[in-house]
Design an enzyme around this catalytic site. Structure first.
Site, PDB file in Angstrom:
ATOM      1  N   GLU A 204      28.366  43.801  41.344  1.00 62.04           N
ATOM      2  CA  GLU A 204      29.553  43.485  41.374  1.00 62.04           C
ATOM      3  C   GLU A 204      30.480  44.078  42.435  1.00 62.04           C
ATOM      4  OE1 GLU A 204      31.911  41.565  40.115  1.00 62.04           O
ATOM      5  OE2 GLU A 204      31.722  41.220  37.948  1.00 62.04           O
ATOM      6  N   ASP A 205      31.642  43.530  42.554  1.00 60.22           N
ATOM      7  CA  ASP A 205      32.690  44.146  43.503  1.00 60.22           C
ATOM      8  C   ASP A 205      33.408  45.413  42.942  1.00 60.22           C
ATOM      9  OD1 ASP A 205      33.995  42.324  41.794  1.00 60.22           O
ATOM     10  OD2 ASP A 205      35.192  41.404  43.575  1.00 60.22           O
TER      11      ASP A 205
ATOM     12  N   ASP B 234      36.667  46.541  36.287  1.00 64.96           N
ATOM     13  CA  ASP B 234      38.119  47.006  36.019  1.00 64.96           C
ATOM     14  C   ASP B 234      38.091  46.986  34.334  1.00 64.96           C
ATOM     15  OD1 ASP B 234      40.743  47.418  36.369  1.00 64.96           O
ATOM     16  OD2 ASP B 234      41.153  45.313  36.275  1.00 64.96           O
TER      17      ASP B 234
ATOM     18  N   PHE C 265      45.876  47.983  42.642  1.00 55.65           N
ATOM     19  CA  PHE C 265      45.325  46.614  42.994  1.00 55.65           C
ATOM     20  C   PHE C 265      44.683  46.899  44.394  1.00 55.65           C
ATOM     21  CE2 PHE C 265      45.064  42.128  44.298  1.00 55.65           C
ATOM     22  CZ  PHE C 265      44.529  41.611  43.367  1.00 55.65           C
TER      23      PHE C 265
ATOM     24  N   ARG D 255      39.152  38.736  51.664  1.00 56.13           N
ATOM     25  CA  ARG D 255      37.988  39.236  51.557  1.00 56.13           C
ATOM     26  C   ARG D 255      37.165  39.835  52.820  1.00 56.13           C
ATOM     27  NH1 ARG D 255      36.861  37.107  46.422  1.00 56.13           N
ATOM     28  NH2 ARG D 255      37.809  35.301  45.807  1.00 56.13           N
TER      29      ARG D 255
END
Ligand code: IMP
Ligand code: MG
Length: 185
Positions: A100-101, A104, A153, A166
Protein backbone atom coordinates in the site's frame (compact mmCIF):
# COMPACT_ATOMS: atom_id res chain seq x y z
CA UNK A 1 6.71 18.73 -12.25
CA UNK A 2 5.20 20.98 -9.60
CA UNK A 3 5.33 24.70 -9.08
CA UNK A 4 7.32 25.73 -6.01
CA UNK A 5 4.47 27.98 -4.85
CA UNK A 6 2.16 24.99 -4.35
CA UNK A 7 4.52 23.24 -1.92
CA UNK A 8 3.90 23.81 1.78
CA UNK A 9 6.68 21.46 2.87
CA UNK A 10 8.79 18.60 1.57
CA UNK A 11 8.09 15.85 4.10
CA UNK A 12 10.34 13.05 2.84
CA UNK A 13 13.07 13.69 0.27
CA UNK A 14 13.83 11.23 -2.51
CA UNK A 15 17.07 9.84 -1.06
CA UNK A 16 15.37 8.98 2.26
CA UNK A 17 12.56 7.17 0.45
CA UNK A 18 15.00 5.12 -1.61
CA UNK A 19 17.13 4.24 1.42
CA UNK A 20 14.08 3.10 3.36
CA UNK A 21 12.80 1.01 0.45
CA UNK A 22 16.14 -0.77 0.22
CA UNK A 23 15.89 -1.59 3.95
CA UNK A 24 12.32 -2.84 3.57
CA UNK A 25 13.30 -4.96 0.56
CA UNK A 26 16.19 -6.51 2.48
CA UNK A 27 13.98 -7.28 5.44
CA UNK A 28 11.27 -8.83 3.26
CA UNK A 29 13.91 -10.90 1.43
CA UNK A 30 15.18 -12.26 4.74
CA UNK A 31 11.70 -13.00 6.09
CA UNK A 32 10.58 -14.87 2.98
CA UNK A 33 13.78 -16.78 2.32
CA UNK A 34 13.01 -20.13 0.64
CA UNK A 35 9.50 -19.01 -0.21
CA UNK A 36 7.74 -17.54 -3.22
CA UNK A 37 5.82 -14.32 -2.74
CA UNK A 38 2.79 -12.78 -4.34
CA UNK A 39 2.95 -9.00 -3.97
CA UNK A 40 -0.37 -7.29 -4.41
CA UNK A 41 -0.17 -3.62 -5.30
CA UNK A 42 -3.23 -1.55 -4.56
CA UNK A 43 -3.90 0.65 -7.58
CA UNK A 44 -3.07 3.26 -8.31
CA UNK A 45 -1.13 4.78 -5.44
CA UNK A 46 1.14 1.81 -4.69
CA UNK A 47 2.45 1.41 -8.25
CA UNK A 48 5.55 3.57 -7.84
CA UNK A 49 6.42 2.13 -4.41
CA UNK A 50 5.90 -1.48 -5.55
CA UNK A 51 8.01 -0.93 -8.67
CA UNK A 52 10.95 0.25 -6.58
CA UNK A 53 10.43 -2.21 -3.73
CA UNK A 54 10.28 -5.20 -6.09
CA UNK A 55 13.82 -4.50 -7.25
CA UNK A 56 15.11 -4.95 -3.69
CA UNK A 57 13.24 -8.21 -3.10
CA UNK A 58 15.56 -11.12 -3.75
CA UNK A 59 13.15 -14.05 -3.42
CA UNK A 60 11.02 -15.29 -6.36
CA UNK A 61 7.91 -13.15 -6.62
CA UNK A 62 4.79 -12.55 -8.65
CA UNK A 63 3.28 -9.10 -8.96
CA UNK A 64 -0.47 -8.66 -9.16
CA UNK A 65 -2.76 -5.66 -8.73
CA UNK A 66 -6.09 -4.93 -7.25
CA UNK A 67 -8.10 -1.78 -7.77
CA UNK A 68 -10.60 -0.84 -5.15
CA UNK A 69 -12.44 2.39 -4.86
CA UNK A 70 -13.90 3.89 -1.75
CA UNK A 71 -16.91 6.13 -1.93
CA UNK A 72 -16.63 9.59 -0.48
CA UNK A 73 -14.85 12.88 -0.93
CA UNK A 74 -11.52 12.86 -2.71
CA UNK A 75 -9.37 13.31 0.40
CA UNK A 76 -11.38 11.09 2.77
CA UNK A 77 -12.02 7.37 2.94
CA UNK A 78 -15.57 6.23 3.66
CA UNK A 79 -14.95 2.56 4.36
CA UNK A 80 -17.53 1.60 1.77
CA UNK A 81 -15.36 -0.17 -0.74
CA UNK A 82 -15.98 -1.70 -4.13
CA UNK A 83 -13.69 -3.89 -6.25
CA UNK A 84 -12.89 -2.20 -9.54
CA UNK A 85 -10.29 -4.76 -10.65
CA UNK A 86 -9.84 -8.09 -8.93
CA UNK A 87 -6.62 -10.15 -8.80
CA UNK A 88 -5.58 -12.27 -11.76
CA UNK A 89 -3.77 -14.74 -9.48
CA UNK A 90 -5.27 -17.43 -7.27
CA UNK A 91 -3.79 -16.78 -3.81
CA UNK A 92 -4.96 -19.95 -2.07
CA UNK A 93 -2.06 -21.48 -0.08
CA UNK A 94 0.27 -18.71 -1.29
CA UNK A 95 2.36 -16.24 0.72
CA UNK A 96 0.78 -12.88 0.04
CA UNK A 97 2.10 -9.39 0.73
CA UNK A 98 -0.24 -6.42 0.31
CA UNK A 99 1.67 -3.33 -0.79
CA UNK A 100 0.00 0.00 0.00
CA UNK A 101 1.03 3.60 -0.46
CA UNK A 102 -0.54 4.85 2.78
CA UNK A 103 -2.69 3.63 5.64
CA UNK A 104 -4.86 6.44 6.88
CA UNK A 105 -8.17 5.54 8.59
CA UNK A 106 -7.38 1.87 7.94
CA UNK A 107 -10.84 1.25 6.50
CA UNK A 108 -9.62 0.33 3.00
CA UNK A 109 -6.96 -2.03 4.30
CA UNK A 110 -9.32 -3.66 6.78
CA UNK A 111 -11.72 -4.45 3.96
CA UNK A 112 -8.93 -5.76 1.77
CA UNK A 113 -7.48 -7.99 4.48
CA UNK A 114 -10.86 -9.53 5.26
CA UNK A 115 -11.55 -10.19 1.61
CA UNK A 116 -8.14 -11.72 0.87
CA UNK A 117 -8.17 -13.86 4.02
CA UNK A 118 -11.41 -15.46 2.85
CA UNK A 119 -9.44 -16.83 -0.12
CA UNK A 120 -7.22 -18.83 2.27
CA UNK A 121 -3.67 -17.67 1.53
CA UNK A 122 -0.87 -19.51 3.41
CA UNK A 123 0.10 -16.16 4.90
CA UNK A 124 -0.95 -12.54 4.53
CA UNK A 125 1.15 -9.55 5.49
CA UNK A 126 1.02 -5.83 4.85
CA UNK A 127 3.73 -3.43 3.68
CA UNK A 128 2.95 0.28 3.53
CA UNK A 129 5.21 3.15 2.62
CA UNK A 130 3.39 5.65 4.83
CA UNK A 131 1.39 5.34 8.04
CA UNK A 132 -0.86 8.09 9.41
CA UNK A 133 -1.37 6.56 12.86
CA UNK A 134 -3.30 9.47 14.35
CA UNK A 135 -6.07 9.04 11.82
CA UNK A 136 -6.76 5.36 12.48
CA UNK A 137 -10.43 4.42 12.88
CA UNK A 138 -9.93 0.68 12.89
CA UNK A 139 -7.00 -1.40 14.07
CA UNK A 140 -5.11 -2.98 11.16
CA UNK A 141 -1.91 -5.05 11.34
CA UNK A 142 1.09 -3.52 9.55
CA UNK A 143 4.11 -5.78 9.16
CA UNK A 144 6.41 -3.48 7.19
CA UNK A 145 6.20 0.31 7.37
CA UNK A 146 8.35 2.93 5.69
CA UNK A 147 7.48 6.10 7.58
CA UNK A 148 5.05 7.24 10.25
CA UNK A 149 3.77 10.64 9.18
CA UNK A 150 1.64 13.34 10.86
CA UNK A 151 -1.97 14.01 9.96
CA UNK A 152 -1.31 16.02 6.82
CA UNK A 153 -2.55 15.47 3.27
CA UNK A 154 0.49 14.40 1.26
CA UNK A 155 1.15 13.82 -2.43
CA UNK A 156 4.00 12.51 -4.54
CA UNK A 157 5.68 9.15 -4.98
CA UNK A 158 2.41 7.52 -6.08
CA UNK A 159 0.05 9.56 -3.94
CA UNK A 160 -2.28 11.90 -5.74
CA UNK A 161 -4.76 14.67 -5.46
CA UNK A 162 -7.37 14.45 -8.24
CA UNK A 163 -5.03 12.07 -10.07
CA UNK A 164 -2.10 14.48 -10.15
CA UNK A 165 1.37 14.53 -8.55
CA UNK A 166 2.00 10.75 -8.52
CA UNK A 167 5.14 11.18 -10.62
CA UNK A 168 6.92 13.45 -8.14
CA UNK A 169 9.83 11.42 -6.67
CA UNK A 170 9.44 12.74 -3.10
CA UNK A 171 6.60 13.17 -0.58
CA UNK A 172 5.31 16.69 -0.03
CA UNK A 173 2.51 18.58 1.65
CA UNK A 174 0.50 20.79 -0.67
CA UNK A 175 -0.62 24.22 0.44
CA UNK A 176 -4.22 23.79 1.68
CA UNK A 177 -5.73 25.98 -1.06
CA UNK A 178 -4.55 23.41 -3.61
CA UNK A 179 -6.36 20.42 -2.13
CA UNK A 180 -9.48 21.90 -0.63
CA UNK A 181 -12.81 21.36 -2.37
CA UNK A 182 -13.05 23.61 -5.40
CA UNK A 183 -9.34 24.26 -5.05
CA UNK A 184 -7.27 24.66 -8.17
CA UNK A 185 -4.93 22.01 -9.44
P1 IMP B 1 -7.85 4.73 4.40
O1 IMP B 1 -8.93 3.78 3.99
O2 IMP B 1 -8.42 5.93 5.09
O3 IMP B 1 -6.75 4.10 5.20
O4 IMP B 1 -7.27 5.39 3.11
C1 IMP B 1 -6.44 4.78 2.26
C2 IMP B 1 -6.37 5.51 0.94
O5 IMP B 1 -6.74 6.90 1.04
C3 IMP B 1 -4.97 5.49 0.44
O6 IMP B 1 -4.65 4.31 -0.25
C4 IMP B 1 -4.93 6.74 -0.43
O7 IMP B 1 -5.41 6.43 -1.72
C5 IMP B 1 -5.89 7.70 0.23
N1 IMP B 1 -5.16 8.66 1.10
C6 IMP B 1 -5.16 8.72 2.44
N2 IMP B 1 -4.38 9.72 2.89
C7 IMP B 1 -3.86 10.31 1.79
C8 IMP B 1 -2.96 11.42 1.60
O8 IMP B 1 -2.46 12.08 2.52
N3 IMP B 1 -2.68 11.73 0.31
C9 IMP B 1 -3.17 11.04 -0.76
N4 IMP B 1 -4.00 10.01 -0.62
C10 IMP B 1 -4.36 9.64 0.65
MG1 MG C 1 -4.60 3.78 -2.24
Amino acid sequence: MIEQEKIEEILIPENQIQKKIEELGNQISRDYQGKQLICIGVLRGAVIFLADLARYIKVPMIIDFMDISSYGASTESSGVVRIVKDLDENIEKKDVLIVEDIVDTGLTLDYLIRMLKSRNPASLRVCTLLNKKDRRQINVPIDYCGFDIPDKFVVGYGLDFNGLYRNIPYILVLKPMYYQENGQN
